[in-house]
Structure formats: structure tokens, C-alpha cells
Design a protein around this motif. Sequence first.
Motif, PDB file in Angstrom:
ATOM      1  N   LYS A  72       0.831  -1.209   0.000  1.00 39.49           N
ATOM      2  CA  LYS A  72       0.000   0.000   0.000  1.00 39.49           C
ATOM      3  C   LYS A  72       0.865   1.258   0.000  1.00 39.49           C
ATOM      4  CE  LYS A  72      -3.877   2.158   2.371  1.00 39.49           C
ATOM      5  NZ  LYS A  72      -4.861   2.047   3.449  1.00 39.49           N
ATOM      6  N   MET A  73       1.937   1.235   0.776  1.00 41.07           N
ATOM      7  CA  MET A  73       2.838   2.389   0.816  1.00 41.07           C
ATOM      8  C   MET A  73       3.529   2.589  -0.534  1.00 41.07           C
ATOM      9  SD  MET A  73       4.458   1.927   4.637  1.00 41.07           S
ATOM     10  CE  MET A  73       5.222   3.541   4.738  1.00 41.07           C
ATOM     11  N   CYS A  74       3.938   1.493  -1.165  1.00 43.31           N
ATOM     12  CA  CYS A  74       4.589   1.595  -2.474  1.00 43.31           C
ATOM     13  C   CYS A  74       3.631   2.151  -3.528  1.00 43.31           C
ATOM     14  CB  CYS A  74       5.100   0.224  -2.921  1.00 43.31           C
ATOM     15  SG  CYS A  74       6.539  -0.371  -2.002  1.00 43.31           S
ATOM     16  N   LEU A  75       2.349   1.810  -3.414  1.00 42.02           N
ATOM     17  CA  LEU A  75       1.353   2.316  -4.355  1.00 42.02           C
ATOM     18  C   LEU A  75       1.290   3.837  -4.351  1.00 42.02           C
ATOM     19  CD1 LEU A  75      -1.941   0.203  -4.179  1.00 42.02           C
ATOM     20  CD2 LEU A  75      -0.528   0.653  -6.183  1.00 42.02           C
ATOM     21  N   GLN A  76       1.558   4.413  -3.190  1.00 31.78           N
ATOM     22  CA  GLN A  76       1.439   5.858  -3.039  1.00 31.78           C
ATOM     23  C   GLN A  76       2.653   6.606  -3.594  1.00 31.78           C
ATOM     24  OE1 GLN A  76       0.702   6.070   1.154  1.00 31.78           O
ATOM     25  NE2 GLN A  76      -1.219   4.954   0.979  1.00 31.78           N
ATOM     26  N   ASP A  77       3.635   5.855  -4.095  1.00 34.18           N
ATOM     27  CA  ASP A  77       4.835   6.462  -4.659  1.00 34.18           C
ATOM     28  C   ASP A  77       5.169   5.727  -5.960  1.00 34.18           C
ATOM     29  OD1 ASP A  77       7.379   7.352  -5.330  1.00 34.18           O
ATOM     30  OD2 ASP A  77       8.007   7.538  -3.250  1.00 34.18           O
ATOM     31  N   ALA A  78       4.981   6.401  -7.081  1.00 32.92           N
ATOM     32  CA  ALA A  78       5.152   5.765  -8.396  1.00 32.92           C
ATOM     33  C   ALA A  78       6.575   5.272  -8.636  1.00 32.92           C
ATOM     34  CB  ALA A  78       4.755   6.753  -9.493  1.00 32.92           C
ATOM     35  N   ASP A  79       7.551   5.766  -7.862  1.00 28.28           N
ATOM     36  CA  ASP A  79       8.944   5.368  -8.061  1.00 28.28           C
ATOM     37  C   ASP A  79       9.274   4.022  -7.418  1.00 28.28           C
ATOM     38  OD1 ASP A  79       9.505   7.684  -9.475  1.00 28.28           O
ATOM     39  OD2 ASP A  79      10.094   8.793  -7.668  1.00 28.28           O
TER      40      ASP A  79
END
Length: 269
Positions: A195-202
Motif C-alpha cells: 500500500k505504501m509503495c502504491l502511493q509512490d510511483a517510483d
Amino acid sequence: MQVYQKIKKMRQNLGLRQIDMVSGVIDVSFYSRIERGEVKMRAINLIEILRTHDMSIVSFMKDFGLAEPENKIWRDKATDAFLHGNSVELKQIESDPKNLSSLRIKQVISLMIAKLDHKLAEFDPQIKADLKKCIFKVDNWNADLWWIFANSMYIYELNDMNNVIKFVFEKYTVNYDYDIDTLKILAMITVNYMKMCLQDADNKIEFQMAEKFLNKLPAVDEIFLEKCAGAYFTARQNGNFLEQNRIVSLLYDNGYDYYVDNFMKSPAL
């Protein structure tokens, strides 16, 4: 002194018969064998017996290094209350001194309350720092520490936790024969990270690493929700709206609307 010896001595000090000691908890004939040292008592049954007679659970267990089973009960209660958005129950758990032997778990529960009450900005920065320290300075991990990390991930910057996540995935890739408690917490950590990775496209590569790890975890009932959350986040990552709606409908139809609304669809951890 062994556990069975101490429980017997405690019963005798209370002036109770065996049947009065365990009524409503376990069978008296089985308990009789426990007192003779022939079989072992399950931790959850011991906890129920101690509570029934207003005995200190933590004090009893500390003598035998058994604080963690007691902590697990309150960890599970806190997780359930948090996912249901129930800050009132969390406050009750936090305020009862009989409940927990771990200061860090209590601090995480305070963090959960602050998040539900939309007061994270006001949360004590020293406690945040202490929680981070306890994670980064530990050599020997146990279920309590994994749970602390799983439920405090949102106080970290994504880059700060990448090394811990990498450690998790590398350590638990080799052998999947672990207990259900550990499995559940690993799944929680993984979907939180997705979920955290989803919030950052990088962080697409990191997301895929987490997705792969979650898919390798066994398909057991205890991590059904986490498996669904992982599939939902993957569908979001791929822009697959039909799959997102299918997963949400499945969970709503089976009474898991609280999990969808309070975790999967909520804007942040």
C-alpha cells in the motif's frame, strides 16, 4: 518450580478443588493430569484460569518466560479493534495495566488510537523515535517485534524501512513452515508495504517484490484478508477496475466491509 507445580500450589493456596479451579475452562480430568505433570497446559487455558481467579497473568508468566502468549492475545485484540476503527476499545486495552507486559506494544496501541482519532500530528515524537530505535537496533526478532513494526510502519519514510523489508523477505523466503501468528504478521507487513509503495510511483520494483512474496505465502484462512488486499492493490497498480470491484464485492458480501473501508480503501496507512 515448573508451571504445573505452580498452578497446583496456587489452587491449594486459594483453597479450591480441581473442579472449582478450572470450571468452564477445561475438563477437570485433563487438569488433574496437568497437575501431575503428565501433560502440558495450553497458554490460552492458563490465561483464562488465572483471569477467572483474579490472578496476575503477567507476574505468573514472567517466572517462566511466557509473557509473549499473553501479549499475543492483546496484540490480536488491538489489531481487530484498529481494523474495525474502534478507538474506544483500543483505549480500554491501553488503560488496563493488567493487559500488557510490553511497553512498546502499549506505545503502538497509543499510536493506533492517535491515527483513528486523526491526531497523529500531535503524537509524542519521542515515542515515535523510541519505536523506530527498537526496530533498527534488534538482532533477535520475535512475534511482538514484528507486530510492533507492522503496526507502526506509517511513521517511517519508505526509504527508511526498505532495509527492514528486504531483511523480512530474505529471511522468510527459504522456509515457509512457520506458525500462524508469524505468518499473519508477515502478511500484514507485506500488504502494508504494498500500500505504501502504491502511493509512490517510483517504487514499482519494491511493490512487485512484495507482491511476489505475498503470493508465495500459503493460501490459508488466517491470511485470507491479506491475500485479498494484495490482489486488490495489484489490480490498482495495473489499473484493473473490474478486478478491484470484484474483490471489494467479495469482501462486502462476506461481512468484511470494515477491512475494505478502514484499510484497503483508506487513503493512507
